[in-house]
Scaffold this motif. Structure first.
Motif, PDB file in Angstrom:
ATOM      1  N   GLY A  25      41.912  43.270  52.065  1.00  0.00           N
ATOM      2  CA  GLY A  25      42.558  42.272  52.487  1.00  0.00           C
ATOM      3  C   GLY A  25      42.058  40.840  52.049  1.00  0.00           C
ATOM      4  O   GLY A  25      42.643  39.868  51.694  1.00  0.00           O
ATOM      5  N   GLY A  26      40.680  40.652  52.326  1.00  0.00           N
ATOM      6  CA  GLY A  26      40.273  39.234  52.075  1.00  0.00           C
ATOM      7  C   GLY A  26      40.279  39.134  50.513  1.00  0.00           C
ATOM      8  O   GLY A  26      40.394  37.759  50.171  1.00  0.00           O
ATOM      9  N   LEU A  31      42.795  36.311  45.494  1.00  0.00           N
ATOM     10  CA  LEU A  31      43.315  36.577  44.322  1.00  0.00           C
ATOM     11  C   LEU A  31      44.825  35.986  44.227  1.00  0.00           C
ATOM     12  O   LEU A  31      45.336  35.365  43.350  1.00  0.00           O
ATOM     13  CB  LEU A  31      43.417  38.003  44.031  1.00  0.00           C
ATOM     14  CG  LEU A  31      42.004  38.720  43.443  1.00  0.00           C
ATOM     15  CD1 LEU A  31      42.122  40.162  43.395  1.00  0.00           C
ATOM     16  CD2 LEU A  31      41.551  38.035  42.329  1.00  0.00           C
ATOM     17  N   LEU A  32      45.446  36.068  45.617  1.00  0.00           N
ATOM     18  CA  LEU A  32      46.789  35.420  45.840  1.00  0.00           C
ATOM     19  C   LEU A  32      46.752  33.934  45.409  1.00  0.00           C
ATOM     20  O   LEU A  32      47.688  33.356  44.923  1.00  0.00           O
ATOM     21  CB  LEU A  32      47.430  36.069  46.957  1.00  0.00           C
ATOM     22  CG  LEU A  32      47.881  37.169  47.083  1.00  0.00           C
ATOM     23  CD1 LEU A  32      48.473  37.863  48.517  1.00  0.00           C
ATOM     24  CD2 LEU A  32      49.037  37.549  46.102  1.00  0.00           C
ATOM     25  N   LEU A  33      45.883  33.313  46.153  1.00  0.00           N
ATOM     26  CA  LEU A  33      45.754  31.907  46.045  1.00  0.00           C
ATOM     27  C   LEU A  33      45.248  31.528  44.742  1.00  0.00           C
ATOM     28  O   LEU A  33      45.735  30.437  44.208  1.00  0.00           O
ATOM     29  CB  LEU A  33      44.621  31.219  47.125  1.00  0.00           C
ATOM     30  CG  LEU A  33      44.924  31.471  48.460  1.00  0.00           C
ATOM     31  CD1 LEU A  33      43.759  31.105  49.373  1.00  0.00           C
ATOM     32  CD2 LEU A  33      46.317  30.382  48.861  1.00  0.00           C
ATOM     33  N   ALA A  86      48.093  43.071  54.866  1.00  0.00           N
ATOM     34  CA  ALA A  86      47.661  42.940  53.548  1.00  0.00           C
ATOM     35  C   ALA A  86      46.940  41.353  53.427  1.00  0.00           C
ATOM     36  O   ALA A  86      47.193  40.640  52.328  1.00  0.00           O
ATOM     37  CB  ALA A  86      48.995  42.630  52.342  1.00  0.00           C
ATOM     38  N   GLY A  87      46.220  41.098  54.154  1.00  0.00           N
ATOM     39  CA  GLY A  87      45.495  39.992  54.163  1.00  0.00           C
ATOM     40  C   GLY A  87      46.118  38.690  55.015  1.00  0.00           C
ATOM     41  O   GLY A  87      47.146  38.671  55.166  1.00  0.00           O
ATOM     42  N   GLY A  88      45.265  37.778  55.354  1.00  0.00           N
ATOM     43  CA  GLY A  88      45.792  36.389  56.108  1.00  0.00           C
ATOM     44  C   GLY A  88      46.635  35.576  55.249  1.00  0.00           C
ATOM     45  O   GLY A  88      47.779  35.387  55.795  1.00  0.00           O
TER      46      GLY A  88
END
Length: 678
Positions: A25-26, A31-33, A86-88
């Motif tokens: 998740g981290g 990667l999303l950012l 799925a991460g923060g």
């Protein structure tokens, strides 16, 4: 390999790995950012480019970013369905949008998806398709426009090449964008499908496998699905908008921000009208205080912009006047008037359709072909032909100038055809306007289009006006090719030869022969209609004989002998036969005895009576060849060829003088007459 290049390669490999390998998740949050950051950078670059070619890598970049986003979708979907988180970043986005109401949050998310898919993506796809089609359709017209500017002398060969490359790049870019826009559309569709899968299967997995209550499963997976979709849709929305900006840019000279503000507010007075309309709108039940504030802001903006425009106009006018005044005082401005075009073609107003492409004229294209033809035939690059109309000429008249001097004139009738008789006496008398064919001086007639078929059936050679003009231009340039070949042009030929034969060129120039001396040898060949395209053989000969003499006339004779294969092919028939007029031994002896040798070169010194007798005898014998429709050729020994040509240049310039050493041994020479004197 550079670090930047290596980073791109590693990035593509990582994207492919993400489709298969589960990510924590981290790392997903990072990667999303990163995906959002890259998308933001792309749209900012798209807004600040001045032309589409400044961001030519965009179609490929679009594919990579789409693949990256899809890989993230796969990774987050795997994490949501397998772990229920799925991460923060995903959780935060989902909680912020839903705001305690899953149904409202889901509706808001669906609206974002619809905006991206139906409005931006569909529009960008359509614009890309139309831009690609029109770009390809416009290519021939743009290429012709470049050729026209090149022939008119408005641009150089280098500029024409650069503009052709730009046209090709623009067509390639729009074609690539047409295909790349399909990636954006597919990505939007995939995003919708992934959302549906996450919600349906997430609820099922949460209830069946994770043992969640129904309400908790709906809240959890709706929040995660909306968060995941939102994190994916924001970059997708940015990339789709960047695609739309790129394909809708229409060749501006500044970035998007400058053009929008400049063009939108270029009429400040229109802001007063907008302010008045908003103020009147406040007289309705709409908030009067709010509309009044907006109207005051619009009117104030219009006042400020109007004053700025006036302040900018005054200095510009003064500056332009000052610049123009200064330019008129500078000697460079007067010096520009001294420049002269190498070749000029002027015509009367009635012949404008010859050069106007909008009226079907193809003279520009014909001149391009003439330059290519003469480059192959003569071995020199003909300068650009300056084409212009001249009201001082008669309506149907044209003239050709070389280096400022008029060398040929002619007259054509655009609504007629030129008919040349086949060399027989025609008693029926074809109706038409008697004239002479301008290139070769043959008797001809201008006939109407109705008589064209009749003339062709009668054996006449019928030619349209553009062909008459282009043939005349070709022949005149051939006759004056030696004038067009100056030292600068010779230097360009030498530099071109040096690329393939550096040692050969170094052996000839600058020592023992200067560029000027090489130019004189080449001009001598062109003057007698000998092609200099075979420069390697010419320079081989100069390398052999320039050590013995620097007399350019004599070097020209040696070069002619080394080009015997070329000269033989130029004048003999297919069966290797050649009809000539030979020079008697007595005449050759007379000429040889009167050659004077000086330190500045050799020349022929004959008394006027002997000269006239030789010229008259040659003219009489040459007439026999002309009656047989043969080329007027006089054959003599190598020792006197150069001097005999000098003697005939003024009186019989079109007679070809060849020596025995300039013909191959297998030529069958047939003498039809002998030059003799009493």
């Amino acid at each position: 390999m550079k670090v930047r290049d290596l980073s791109v390669l590693i990035g593509v490999i990582v994207i492919i790995v993400m489709l298969v390998v589960p990510l924590p998740g981290g790392l997903l949050s990072v990667l999303l950012l990163l995906n959002i950051s890259l998308s933001l950078i792309v749209i900012l670059v798209a807004m600040n480019t001045k032309s589409t070619l400044e961001f030519s890598v965009f179609p490929t970049l679009l594919l990579l970013l789409t693949l990256f986003r899809l890989a993230l979708n796969v990774s987050t979907t795997r994490s949501i369905l397998s772990e229920g988180e799925a991460g923060g970043v995903v959780d935060t986005f989902g909680s912020f949008v839903i705001g305690g109401n899953p149904l409202v949050g889901f509706v808001v998310f669906i609206i974002l998806v619809i905006i991206n898919f139906l409005v931006i993506t569909k529009g960008s796809e359509r614009v890309s398709e139309v831009a690609a089609r029109f770009s390809l359709d416009a290519m021939p017209g743009k290429q012709m426009s470049i050729d026209a500017d090149l022939n008119a002398g408005l641009i150089s060969e280098k500029e024409a090449k650069e503009r052709r490359e730009q046209v090709e790049k623009e067509a390639d870019f729009h074609g690539s964008m047409d295909g790349a826009s399909k990636f954006v559309k597919g990505d939007a569709i995939a995003g919708i499908i992934i959302v549906i899968i996450n919600i349906l299967f997430g609820i099922i997995i949460g209830i069946v496998q994770m043992g969640m209550p129904f309400d908790e499963a709906i809240n959890t997976f709706t929040r995660l699905t909306v968060g995941d979709g939102l994190v994916s849709q924001i970059p997708a929305l940015l990339i789709s908008t960047a695609t739309g900006i790129i394909v809708t840019r229409s060749g501006g000279k500044d970035n998007l921000g400058s053009e929008v503000t400049t063009q939108l507010f270029q009429y400040p007075k229109l802001l007063y009208i907008a302010a008045g309309a908003i103020f009147l709108l406040g007289l309705t039940p709409i908030n009067f205080f709010l509309t009044t504030i907006i109207a005051i802001l619009l009117a104030g903006s219009g006042y400020v912009l109007e004053n700025q425009t006036k302040e900018m106009e005054i200095p510009d006018v003064e500056e332009d006047v000052q610049v123009e005044s200064n330019e008129m005082k500078t000697p460079e401005n007067v010096m520009n008037l001294l420049s002269m075009d190498q070749i000029e073609f002027e015509f009367g107003y009635a012949l404008i359709p010859l050069a106007d492409a909008n009226q079907g004229g193809d003279l520009l294209d014909r001149i391009v072909m003439i330059r290519k033809q003469l480059a192959l035939e003569l071995g020199i690059v003909i300068p650009v032909v300056r084409i212009r109309d001249n009201i001082q000429l008669a309506p149907n008249e044209y003239r050709l100038k070389i280096k400022g001097n008029e060398v040929a004139t002619g007259e054509v009738l655009l609504d007629h055809y030129l008919a040349m008789a086949p060399g027989i006496d025609e008693e029926d008398g074809l109706e038409g306007i008697d004239t002479k064919e301008p290139a070769f001086g043959l008797p001809a007639k201008w006939i109407s289009e109705e008589l064209k078929d009749e003339a062709e059936l009668s054996g006449y050679t019928v030619v349209d006006p553009p062909s008459v003009v282009s043939t005349h231009i070709t022949e005149v340039i051939k006759q004056h090719a030696h004038i067009l070949l100056g030292r600068q042009e010779t230097k360009q030929l030498i530099d071109h030869l040096k690329e393939s034969y550096p040692i050969l060129v170094e052996e000839v120039t600058p020592d023992p022969l200067s560029v000027g001396e090489v130019q004189k040898v080449l001009a001598k060949l062109l003057r007698e209609n000998i092609s200099i395209r075979n420069l390697p053989i010419i320079f081989e000969t100069l390398a052999d004989f320039s050590k013995m003499t620097n007399d350019t006339e004599l070097l020209g004779e040696y070069v002619r002998q080394s080009l015997s294969v070329q000269i033989t092919k130029q004048y003999t028939k297919e069966d290797m036969s050649l009809n000539v007029v030979t020079v008697s031994g007595k005449v050759e002896k007379t000429i040889a005895e009167h050659i004077k040798q000086t330190e500045h070169g050799n020349y022929l010194s004959l008394d006027p009576e002997t000269q006239q007798n030789i010229i008259s005898s040659i003219h009489e014998q040459v007439e026999k060849l002309l009656l047989q429709e043969e080329t007027a050729i006089v054959l003599c020994s190598p020792a006197i060829r150069m001097y005999l040509k000098q003697l005939l240049d003024r009186y019989l310039p079109h007679v070809v003088i060849l020596s025995y050493n300039e013909l191959e041994p297998n030529v069958q020479v047939q003498s039809v007459g002998v030059v003799n004197v009493a």
